[in-house]
Structure formats: C-alpha cells, structure tokens
Design a protein around this motif. Structure first.
Motif, PDB file in Angstrom:
ATOM      1  N   GLU A  40       2.906   8.067  12.283  1.00 21.63           N
ATOM      2  CA  GLU A  40       3.820   8.459  13.353  1.00 21.63           C
ATOM      3  C   GLU A  40       3.998   7.324  14.361  1.00 21.63           C
ATOM      4  O   GLU A  40       5.116   7.081  14.848  1.00 21.63           O
ATOM      5  CB  GLU A  40       3.305   9.719  14.045  1.00 21.63           C
ATOM      6  CG  GLU A  40       4.249  10.316  15.061  1.00 21.63           C
ATOM      7  CD  GLU A  40       5.538  10.858  14.452  1.00 21.63           C
ATOM      8  OE1 GLU A  40       6.560  10.869  15.174  1.00 21.63           O
ATOM      9  OE2 GLU A  40       5.535  11.260  13.269  1.00 21.63           O
ATOM     10  N   LEU A  41       2.933   6.636  14.696  1.00 22.83           N
ATOM     11  CA  LEU A  41       3.036   5.478  15.589  1.00 22.83           C
ATOM     12  C   LEU A  41       3.981   4.436  14.993  1.00 22.83           C
ATOM     13  O   LEU A  41       4.862   3.902  15.682  1.00 22.83           O
ATOM     14  CB  LEU A  41       1.656   4.866  15.829  1.00 22.83           C
ATOM     15  CG  LEU A  41       0.704   5.630  16.750  1.00 22.83           C
ATOM     16  CD1 LEU A  41      -0.707   5.076  16.628  1.00 22.83           C
ATOM     17  CD2 LEU A  41       1.165   5.575  18.202  1.00 22.83           C
ATOM     18  N   ALA A  42       3.788   4.155  13.696  1.00 22.91           N
ATOM     19  CA  ALA A  42       4.644   3.163  13.038  1.00 22.91           C
ATOM     20  C   ALA A  42       6.095   3.619  13.020  1.00 22.91           C
ATOM     21  O   ALA A  42       7.015   2.821  13.261  1.00 22.91           O
ATOM     22  CB  ALA A  42       4.146   2.919  11.616  1.00 22.91           C
ATOM     23  N   ALA A  43       6.320   4.910  12.765  1.00 23.63           N
ATOM     24  CA  ALA A  43       7.688   5.437  12.706  1.00 23.63           C
ATOM     25  C   ALA A  43       8.384   5.318  14.061  1.00 23.63           C
ATOM     26  O   ALA A  43       9.603   5.166  14.126  1.00 23.63           O
ATOM     27  CB  ALA A  43       7.665   6.894  12.245  1.00 23.63           C
ATOM     28  N   GLN A  44       7.587   5.389  15.149  1.00 20.49           N
ATOM     29  CA  GLN A  44       8.167   5.288  16.485  1.00 20.49           C
ATOM     30  C   GLN A  44       8.114   3.863  17.040  1.00 20.49           C
ATOM     31  O   GLN A  44       8.426   3.646  18.214  1.00 20.49           O
ATOM     32  CB  GLN A  44       7.461   6.268  17.427  1.00 20.49           C
ATOM     33  CG  GLN A  44       7.664   7.725  17.044  1.00 20.49           C
ATOM     34  CD  GLN A  44       7.222   8.685  18.139  1.00 20.49           C
ATOM     35  OE1 GLN A  44       7.300   8.368  19.326  1.00 20.49           O
ATOM     36  NE2 GLN A  44       6.783   9.877  17.747  1.00 20.49           N
TER      37      GLN A  44
END
Length: 346
Positions: A68-72
C-alpha cells in the motif's frame, strides 16, 4: 515532517514448542504470576503445536502495508519488532540504527488507550532506545485508531457475515481483552476520570453496531489472567453465553472488537472455549473476523502514516480525544495510562 522508516511494533508469540515457556516468562516478567498459571496457559499454546499465529499474521499485514505504501508512492521501509518474542524490538531498533534510520514512525498493533493497549508500547520504545543508545533513531508512535472509519467498516462487514450465517434473532456480542478494574480506572489522563480503555471499547462497539443496524447488543470481556481476588472487567464471554442461553436465546454472533488479528487469545478463548460452551448449550455460534487480513487495514495504517508525512487530516468517527501519539516513549500527558498500583503484600 520527514521520516525514513516505519516500525511495526507488536506483542509477539511463540513459533515452536520450545518457544512457549520462555515467551510466557517474558510476558509475565515482574508480575508474580505463579508457575501453575503458566503451566495452564502453556497447554493452550501446545494445543496448537506451540505456535501462535500472531507473528505470521503480522508479517502478512506488513507485506500488505508495504504494498500500500508503494501504491501511494510513499518510500518507507517497514521494520518488525516485538515486545515479548523474536524479533525483539531492541534488536530491531538496533538494526534500524545500523541501517542509518534517523526518524521513524511506530505503528503499535493495538487500537485503544490504556496501560496494556497503549502506554506499554511507549515503554517498549523507551527500553529499545536505551538498549541501542545515542545512535537510536527518534521514534514517533502513531495515534489510537479505535474509531477510524476503516477500522469500523472492516469490523462491520465481518459482523454482517457472522450474523448472516446464523438464525434470525441472534444476539450480537462484542468482546475485548479484560484488564483489572484498577488498571482501567488508571487509563487516560486523571482529568478524564479514567476508564479510557473500556470507554473506547464501548464506543467502537457502538459504532460497529450502528453500521450494521443493530440496536441491542452486549459488550463483554475475555482472557482474564489475574488472581480471583482481584476484580477485572466483566462479564466473561463464556459466562455471558450461559446467561444468554438462560434467557432463551438460541444464537450468538461474537465480534472480537478488541483485537486486530487472530492471535492465540482469539482462537483459544473464542473459537474453542466460547464456541464449545455454545455447542454444549445447543446454541448456534459464529465469530466475526478480525481486521488485519482486510485490505482496509493496510489502508488505515498508511492513512495514519500520512497524517505525519503529509499533514493529512485525521479521520475519526467519535468525539473522543485523539490520543496515543508520542515521541520517544514520552506519555501523552502527565499521569496518562499509568500502570495500576499493585496491592502491598501482607
């Protein structure tokens, strides 16, 4: 404000039969728990091969948060540390320091206030930083999230699923880990009059029930471990199931509102003891899922991170004071969530 890592801070659990006793001794250190009680709890773990699911579930949740961090587009490595079993938080903070981490956010795997649910994580941070020394990174703990919309939505959907599996008229029962009444009275700043933990559990339960459309429900407790002469929050879930049966109810749906994952106290106290009591009484029983396998849980964690990295607005559904965010283990306020004083021995 700039941060260069996220520390996932949890309780810890054994990952093999040989781990169980030393893990339990870590959990109970300094508390004067008699060996017979440890013997009893050890058997609960050995029933599952000496393995608690909590470390596995934490690793799965961390992987989801990393994705999720990478996606954001947020570049934060995630480190994993525990209070009571490997990877120990002292070792993890040491690794962070060796990796050059200067400032890190800390996500504690508890949604609530109170000593065990919040302040003890501050003590973990203090202990880890003292062990590592001057090179330890600054550690900023994220806030309590019992009333975050994503937390409530995940529990609400799990509760709907549990209720849908039962006959009409099933009683909805929320449960959380019991604590000594004296500890609950000490929870929160003195000006709040105590009870932060139990009040927050009640509020989260109300929010979930409202989302599900249930107006009548119960909030009960589980997993007490203290001596019988010390009053703890009650009623106990198993006793409550007996009371529901005595009132003629034939089905119960349990929402483990106090827990973010299915660690051993969930699968033993609810999936075994509570479920067995319901079966013994001829009652239908269903237990809702905990949220950390839900994609919204990873989204929640990243939202809490963005409150610090980007100044994002804090989303919450209650009027309760926002609390729990601390720096380097300092308490939120003077006297906040102090451990309950133990009675003097005669």
């Amino acid at each position: 404000m700039s941060f260069d890592a996220l520390l996932w801070l949890s309780f810890g659990g054994p990952e093999g039969p040989a781990d169980v006793r030393p893990f339990l001794e870590n959990v109970t250190r300094g508390r004067g728990v008699p060996p017979e009680r440890l013997d009893e709890v050890e058997q609960h773990y050995q029933h599952f091969g000496g393995v608690s699911p909590i470390n596995r579930l934490n690793r799965e949740a961390i992987a989801a948060v990393e994705a999720e961090l990478a996606a954001q587009g947020i570049k934060l490595p995630v480190y994993f540390g525990n209070r009571n079993w490997h990877p120990m938080v002292e070792d993890t903070v040491g690794k962070m320091a060796a990796d050059g981490v200067q400032r890190a956010l800390v996500f504690p795997t508890s949604a609530y206030g109170g000593y065990s649910a919040c302040r003890q994580y501050d003590e973990d941070i203090l202990r880890a930083r003292a062990a590592v020394g001057p090179q330890s990174p600054e550690l900023v703990k994220l806030r309590q999230f019992f009333d975050h919309p994503l937390f409530i939505e995940a529990f609400a959907d799990a509760t709907r699923t549990a209720l849908a599996s039962l006959p009409e008229g099933a009683r909805l029962v929320f449960t959380a880990h019991s604590v000594p009444i004296s500890a609950d009275r000490a929870a929160g700043p003195p000006e709040e009059g105590g009870g932060r933990y139990s009040k927050q559990v009640q509020e989260a339960s109300r929010l979930v029930a409202e989302a599900v459309g249930v107006t009548e429900y119960d909030v009960v407790w589980q997993s007490r471990s203290g001596p019988p002469q010390v009053p703890w929050l009650d009623p106990d879930i198993v006793d409550h199931i007996e009371d529901l049966h005595a009132k003629g109810l034939q089905a119960v749906a349990v929402c483990p509102i106090g827990f973010v994952s299915d660690h051993l106290e969930v699968i033993w106290d609810l999936d075994n003891e509570a479920a067995e009591k319901a079966a013994e009484l001829g009652m239908a029983f269903a237990r809702g899922a905990t949220p950390n396998g839900d994609p919204r849980f990873a989204q929640l964690v990243v939202e809490l991170v963005r409150e610090h990295t980007e100044g994002a607005e804090a989303r919450k559904l209650s009027d309760f004071t926002q609390a729990g965010c601390t720096v380097n283990g300092a308490p939120c306020a003077v006297g906040c969530c102090e451990p309950a004083k133990r009675p003097a021995r005669s």
